[in-house]
Motif scaffolding. Structure first.
Motif, short mmCIF file in Angstrom:
data_model
loop_
_atom_site.label_atom_id
_atom_site.label_comp_id
_atom_site.label_asym_id
_atom_site.label_seq_id
_atom_site.Cartn_x
_atom_site.Cartn_y
_atom_site.Cartn_z
N THR A 467 0.83 -1.21 0.00
CA THR A 467 0.00 0.00 0.00
C THR A 467 0.86 1.25 0.00
O THR A 467 0.59 2.21 -0.73
CB THR A 467 -0.91 0.01 1.24
OG1 THR A 467 -1.67 -1.19 1.26
CG2 THR A 467 -1.84 1.21 1.22
N GLU A 583 -8.28 1.62 14.73
CA GLU A 583 -7.96 1.51 13.30
C GLU A 583 -6.51 1.91 13.02
O GLU A 583 -5.83 1.30 12.19
CB GLU A 583 -8.91 2.39 12.49
CG GLU A 583 -10.34 1.88 12.47
CD GLU A 583 -11.27 2.82 11.72
OE1 GLU A 583 -10.76 3.85 11.23
OE2 GLU A 583 -12.47 2.53 11.64
N GLU A 584 -6.04 2.94 13.73
CA GLU A 584 -4.66 3.38 13.55
C GLU A 584 -3.67 2.31 13.98
O GLU A 584 -2.64 2.09 13.34
CB GLU A 584 -4.42 4.67 14.34
CG GLU A 584 -3.01 5.24 14.21
CD GLU A 584 -2.68 5.63 12.78
OE1 GLU A 584 -1.48 5.58 12.44
OE2 GLU A 584 -3.61 5.98 12.02
N LYS A 586 -4.25 -0.93 13.92
CA LYS A 586 -4.28 -1.95 12.87
C LYS A 586 -3.45 -1.51 11.67
O LYS A 586 -2.68 -2.29 11.10
CB LYS A 586 -5.72 -2.22 12.43
CG LYS A 586 -6.56 -2.94 13.47
CD LYS A 586 -7.97 -3.18 12.94
CE LYS A 586 -8.84 -3.88 13.98
NZ LYS A 586 -10.23 -4.09 13.48
N ARG A 587 -3.65 -0.24 11.28
CA ARG A 587 -2.88 0.27 10.14
C ARG A 587 -1.39 0.28 10.42
O ARG A 587 -0.58 -0.01 9.55
CB ARG A 587 -3.34 1.68 9.77
CG ARG A 587 -4.65 1.73 9.02
CD ARG A 587 -4.84 3.08 8.35
NE ARG A 587 -4.91 4.15 9.31
CZ ARG A 587 -6.04 4.60 9.87
NH1 ARG A 587 -7.20 4.04 9.54
NH2 ARG A 587 -6.01 5.59 10.73
N GLU A 588 -1.01 0.59 11.68
CA GLU A 588 0.40 0.62 12.05
C GLU A 588 1.02 -0.76 11.94
O GLU A 588 2.15 -0.92 11.45
CB GLU A 588 0.55 1.17 13.47
CG GLU A 588 1.99 1.41 13.89
CD GLU A 588 2.67 2.48 13.06
OE1 GLU A 588 3.89 2.37 12.84
OE2 GLU A 588 1.98 3.42 12.61
N GLU A 590 -0.08 -3.21 10.00
CA GLU A 590 -0.02 -3.53 8.58
C GLU A 590 1.12 -2.77 7.90
O GLU A 590 1.83 -3.31 7.06
CB GLU A 590 -1.35 -3.19 7.92
CG GLU A 590 -1.43 -3.55 6.44
CD GLU A 590 -1.37 -5.05 6.21
OE1 GLU A 590 -0.98 -5.44 5.10
OE2 GLU A 590 -1.70 -5.81 7.14
N ARG A 591 1.29 -1.49 8.31
CA ARG A 591 2.35 -0.67 7.74
C ARG A 591 3.73 -1.23 8.07
O ARG A 591 4.64 -1.27 7.24
CB ARG A 591 2.24 0.77 8.26
CG ARG A 591 3.12 1.77 7.52
CD ARG A 591 3.03 3.16 8.10
NE ARG A 591 1.69 3.67 8.08
CZ ARG A 591 0.97 3.98 9.17
NH1 ARG A 591 1.51 3.85 10.36
NH2 ARG A 591 -0.25 4.43 9.07
#
Length: 735
Positions: A467, A583-584, A586-588, A590-591
């Motif tokens: 992403t 959500e942040e 989770k994004r962290e 994934e990032r």
């Protein structure tokens, strides 16, 4: 135009208009039949024309513009850009420079043969000439000068051959030291450009895919039908001085010879421009020499065979660079310069710029901008070449260069390592113990610089499944503000500005975007000032428990509704913040996973590229050493051949007479005497040449030398006579 130039301009010159040849018949087809047409230069030896600089990649972003319904043009590196390759006379190359500016950028005029529309016509006195078929703006690329690229030994041989064949026109042009372009028998239409004492074009040297190329460019605006000319005294070579038929008011009558000084061509155009020398300065200097009566003693010759008046150059007082354009001109010449005198004078301009006394903050800012421009225009590669040029010759210049490099603004370590200038500095430290401390301080300063890896389109393409890399790819399509580029540091993509030495995590905002965002924020602030429900904060509408005013039940209910709504909104905001935090997180995660994958990919790419570059560098060093060895051998052989030729002329003036005198008692044929004379001259010349380049023939034969040669002739002729008589006796016996 300077004040001096404007004062010296006469009304006749101000009203001058170019002569046009529109009505002359087109003789292009006829002219093409006089030589063999070449599409590109032909090299007699592969290494001829090689540039000393490694290929340099520009950092211009790709910029494709839709011109038709389905056709895009890449506008990168055009004439209005700040492309460092274009500014330093280097062409971008597809496949090597495409990581930034992309394929088919606008800095490929030599490769694409983007020649001006010209044709050939017949002049009254000069033979064929070239004229413009359309109006040309100043600095327009007109044509490449194409021919056979030969070394100095072949050049001298061809000069003699063409002179013996009584050829009227010569088409030699110097490419670099000891290398020439010969368009006499094989070339292109550019060979028909005639000489003028007031030319409208000039010749510039460019680096194209590792080879040096000579291009003809418009010196000023050229009108359709005007003949295209440049100054042969600077750029072309002939056997002897020839009469000039240019017809200009300032015509000196001849091309070459002593009259060259009178033409005020004391420097090639590109050198004069970089040194800030005007035509009025040249004329003033020549006028002073005429007044002294020493003009006839002046000769234009540079250390590398270039047409440079050394005395004039040494008399110049260099001025510091006042603007970015001055720095660009200086750096573009220094990158390709192998003339020590010119290089030292141009470096002096940069040195004076660095040593300029700062009177206020504005001066300091300007100096910082100019020195940053030095680094930007391949500065480390340029100074690596200059250090090599002066390492064995000039102690003082080396010391000043080391100090200058130390005080350049902080940049990145990438330019240092890619140019190998650090290796050159170590070499100087080993050779000059007095410089060891200064060199070590400079190397320590460079070691403190950060190293980054530029993220190219190829890297993004290889890792575009993630992403974050897709996001980067989208950002690459948007042109970054000037001076910004995407780099990679510790596995993270960053935005970096070399001049400002700034790094940003988020994309930099241009001024126009900043104004738009400011307007949007102001609008939101005005809306937010009305309160959480759009209610104003007017004191008259607020409810205070301690207020002495009486409240109706309606007012109380309104107050309760407001409190409930406010509490509900606060609760919703807390829930939204909680969800956003989850959500942040989770994004962290994934990032982090994606960054790990991307870092592994980039590490592998960097590792592969590093191994490949190291192998290429080793091969390049071996090849360069072999080239230098062969070039040295050819140079030595050429010197010996030239010296032997001088001795042959010397001995040929009296040896034949000695042989004739010796032959009084022997009845030899004329051919036999002639052959004996040639063999004796050849043997004696070869012996003298082997003694070394310092052993030149004397102007006058002394008695000792005469007796020595006479004894050798006697010994040779005695042996020859014995063989001749033996052969004659055997022949008589056989018959």
């Amino acid at each position: 135009m300077s004040d001096t130039d404007s004062k010296s301009a006469t009304p006749a010159v101000q009203n001058w208009a170019p002569k046009l040849f529109i009505d002359e018949p087109d003789r292009t087809a006829e002219a093409l039949a006089t030589f063999r047409l070449l599409e590109k230069c032909k090299y007699s030896i592969d290494y001829l024309g090689d540039s000393t600089n490694e290929f340099m990649e520009c950092d211009c972003p790709e910029e494709r513009t839709l011109v038709d319904d389905d056709e895009y043009i890449n506008r990168a590196c055009d004439e209005n850009s700040d492309c460092i390759n274009r500014l330093t006379l280097i062409e971008c190359v597809d496949g090597l420079c495409e990581s930034t500016c992309g394929k088919e950028c606008q800095n490929q005029r030599f490769q694409k043969k983007q020649y001006a529309d010209i044709n050939v016509f017949l002049t009254e006195h000069k033979g064929y000439g070239v004229r413009a078929q359309t109006n040309l703006e100043a600095n327009t690329f007109i044509y490449e000068y194409i021919g056979e690229v030969i070394d100095e030994e072949e050049f001298r041989d061809r000069m003699i051959q063409y002179d013996n064949r009584h050829l009227k026109h010569f088409y030699f042009m110097m490419l670099q030291t000891g290398q020439f372009i010969d368009a006499t028998m094989k070339g292109c239409l550019a060979r028909f450009c005639n000489h003028s004492c007031n030319p409208n074009a000039y010749v510039n040297k460019w680096v194209v895919n590792g080879k040096l190329k000579m291009g003809i460019f418009a010196k000023r605006d050229i009108v359709k039908g005007e003949e295209i000319t440049f100054d042969y005294n600077v750029d072309r070579y002939g056997a002897t001085a020839q009469k000039c038929y240019c017809g200009e008011p300032n015509c000196i009558g001849f091309m070459g010879g002593k009259t060259q000084t009178d033409a005020a061509s004391l420097l090639p155009h590109i050198y004069a421009d970089a040194m800030g020398v005007s035509a009025s300065q040249e004329k003033k200097w020549i006028k002073a020499k005429k007044a002294e009566g020493t003009l006839d003693d002046i000769k234009n010759k540079g250390e590398n065979g270039e047409n440079i008046n050394v005395e004039f150059v040494e008399s110049l007082d260099m001025e510091p660079c006042d603007n970015v354009k001055d720095v660009t001109k200086v750096m573009s010449v220094l990158l390709q310069c192998n003339n020590q005198l010119i290089a030292s004078m141009l470096f002096k301009r940069l040195w004076l710029t660095y040593n300029y006394e700062d009177e206020d903050d504005e001066d300091k800012t300007l100096k910082q901008i100019l020195l940053n421009q030095v680094i930007k225009l391949h500065g480390y590669q340029c100074f690596k070449n200059i250090l090599q040029l002066f390492q064995d010759n000039d102690y003082d210049v080396l010391r000043d260069i080391i100090e200058f490099l130390y005080h350049l603004p902080k940049s990145t370590r990438n330019g240092v390592t890619s140019s190998h200038i650090d290796e050159q500095v170590r070499s100087i430290a080993n050779e000059y113990p007095d410089f060891e401390e200064d060199c070590n301080q400079l190397l320590q300063r460079w070691n403190s610089f950060d190293t980054y890896t530029r993220i190219t389109k190829k890297d993004i393409s290889n890792a575009s499944s993630t992403t974050s890399m897709k996001k980067l790819m989208d950002q690459r399509r948007i042109r970054l503000p000037p001076g910004w580029e995407i780099i990679q540091e510790n596995g993270r993509p960053l935005y970096f500005n070399r001049e400002q030495n700034r790094k940003l995590v988020d994309p930099p905002i241009s001024q126009s975007d900043h104004n738009n965002r400011t307007t949007s924020v102001d609008r939101r602030n005005r809306t937010a000032s009305k309160g959480p429900l759009g209610l104003g904060h007017n004191n008259d509408s607020e409810y205070h428990l301690g207020d002495k005013r009486s409240y109706s039940s309606r007012d109380i209910h309104r107050s309760e509704d407001f409190a409930m709504k406010k509490k509900r909104i606060e609760l919703e905001e807390q829930q939204m913040l909680l969800r956003a935090k989850e959500e942040e997180e989770k994004r962290e995660k994934e990032r982090f996973k994606q960054e790990t994958e991307r870092r592994n990919i980039l590490d592998q790419i960097i590792s592969d590229v590093g191994k490949s570059k190291e192998l290429q560098r080793e091969q390049s060093l071996k090849l360069e050493e072999e080239k230098r060895r062969k070039h040295h051998e050819r140079k030595i052989n050429s010197q010996l051949s030239h010296l032997e030729h001088k001795w042959e002329k010397f001995f040929a003036s009296f040896v034949p007479n000695m042989v004739k005198k010796y032959n009084t008692d022997i009845n030899l044929s004329h051919d036999a005497i002639k052959q004996c004379s040639r063999d004796i001259v050849k043997t004696l010349s070869n012996k003298e040449a082997k003694r070394g380049s310092e052993n030149s023939p004397p102007k006058k034969m002394d008695k000792y030398k005469y007796e020595k040669v006479k004894n050798f002739v006697n010994q040779y002729m005695e042996k020859f006579t014995q063989k001749y008589n033996d052969k004659k006796f055997k022949t008589s016996q056989a018959s």
